[in-house]
Design a protein around this motif. Structure first.
Motif, PDB file in Angstrom:
ATOM      1  N   GLU A   1       0.827  -1.208   0.000  1.00 25.14           N
ATOM      2  CA  GLU A   1       0.000   0.000   0.000  1.00 25.14           C
ATOM      3  C   GLU A   1       0.859   1.254   0.000  1.00 25.14           C
ATOM      4  OE1 GLU A   1      -3.262   0.144   2.835  1.00 25.14           O
ATOM      5  OE2 GLU A   1      -3.294  -2.051   2.826  1.00 25.14           O
TER       6      GLU A   1
ATOM      7  N   GLU B   1       2.268   1.932  -3.407  1.00 25.56           N
ATOM      8  CA  GLU B   1       1.261   2.532  -4.287  1.00 25.56           C
ATOM      9  C   GLU B   1       1.040   4.004  -3.969  1.00 25.56           C
ATOM     10  OE1 GLU B   1      -2.421   0.334  -4.554  1.00 25.56           O
ATOM     11  OE2 GLU B   1      -1.331  -1.572  -4.621  1.00 25.56           O
TER      12      GLU B   1
ATOM     13  N   GLU C   1       3.968   6.037  -5.253  1.00 22.52           N
ATOM     14  CA  GLU C   1       3.885   6.175  -6.716  1.00 22.52           C
ATOM     15  C   GLU C   1       2.830   7.195  -7.117  1.00 22.52           C
ATOM     16  OE1 GLU C   1       5.930   5.000  -9.129  1.00 22.52           O
ATOM     17  OE2 GLU C   1       7.116   4.312  -7.432  1.00 22.52           O
ATOM     18  N   ASP C   2       1.682   7.162  -6.461  1.00 23.71           N
ATOM     19  CA  ASP C   2       0.615   8.123  -6.768  1.00 23.71           C
ATOM     20  C   ASP C   2       1.034   9.548  -6.419  1.00 23.71           C
ATOM     21  OD1 ASP C   2      -1.075   6.181  -7.750  1.00 23.71           O
ATOM     22  OD2 ASP C   2      -2.237   6.002  -5.885  1.00 23.71           O
TER      23      ASP C   2
END
Length: 111
Positions: free
Chosen positions: A8, A11, A14-15
């Motif tokens: 998580e 992610e 990266e976002d």
């Protein structure tokens, strides 16, 4: 250990890299480049070392855990900046399961 947390967090990092640097700490670090990320990683390393020393003396590991979380987070930001993530590190650690620490060090010297 909860691997889902690392997934998580990967992610999220990266976002947030794609966000406006004015709105995201991760984006601002990425915008400033690798040297800034390394500077933060170095700061967190020192803070973790100092917290470990203090924890040994006091017996209280709360700050050590806090600083280690910061260190891990900034390590993940660095990995992301360079196109890697936690899964790469976990795979490397898994590869080492079959080796003793001393054998792993001997293999590194051969490379």
């Amino acid at each position: 250990m909860n691997i889902d947390v690392l997934s998580e967090l990967t992610e999220i990092i990266e976002d947030r890299k794609k966000s406006d640097p004015a709105d995201s700490y991760v984006a601002s670090l990425n915008h400033q480049g690798l040297n800034k990320i390394l500077e933060k990683l170095g700061e967190e390393s020192v803070e973790t070392l100092l917290a470990a020393r203090d924890a040994e003396q006091s017996g209280n590991t709360e700050k050590l855990v806090y600083e280690t979380a910061d260190l891990w987070f900034h390590s993940l930001v660095m990995l992301s900046y360079l196109g890697e993530d936690a899964s790469s590190v976990l795979k490397e650690l898994e590869r080492r399961f079959a080796l003793s620490g001393l054998e792993e060090k001997r293999q590194r010297k051969k490379k």
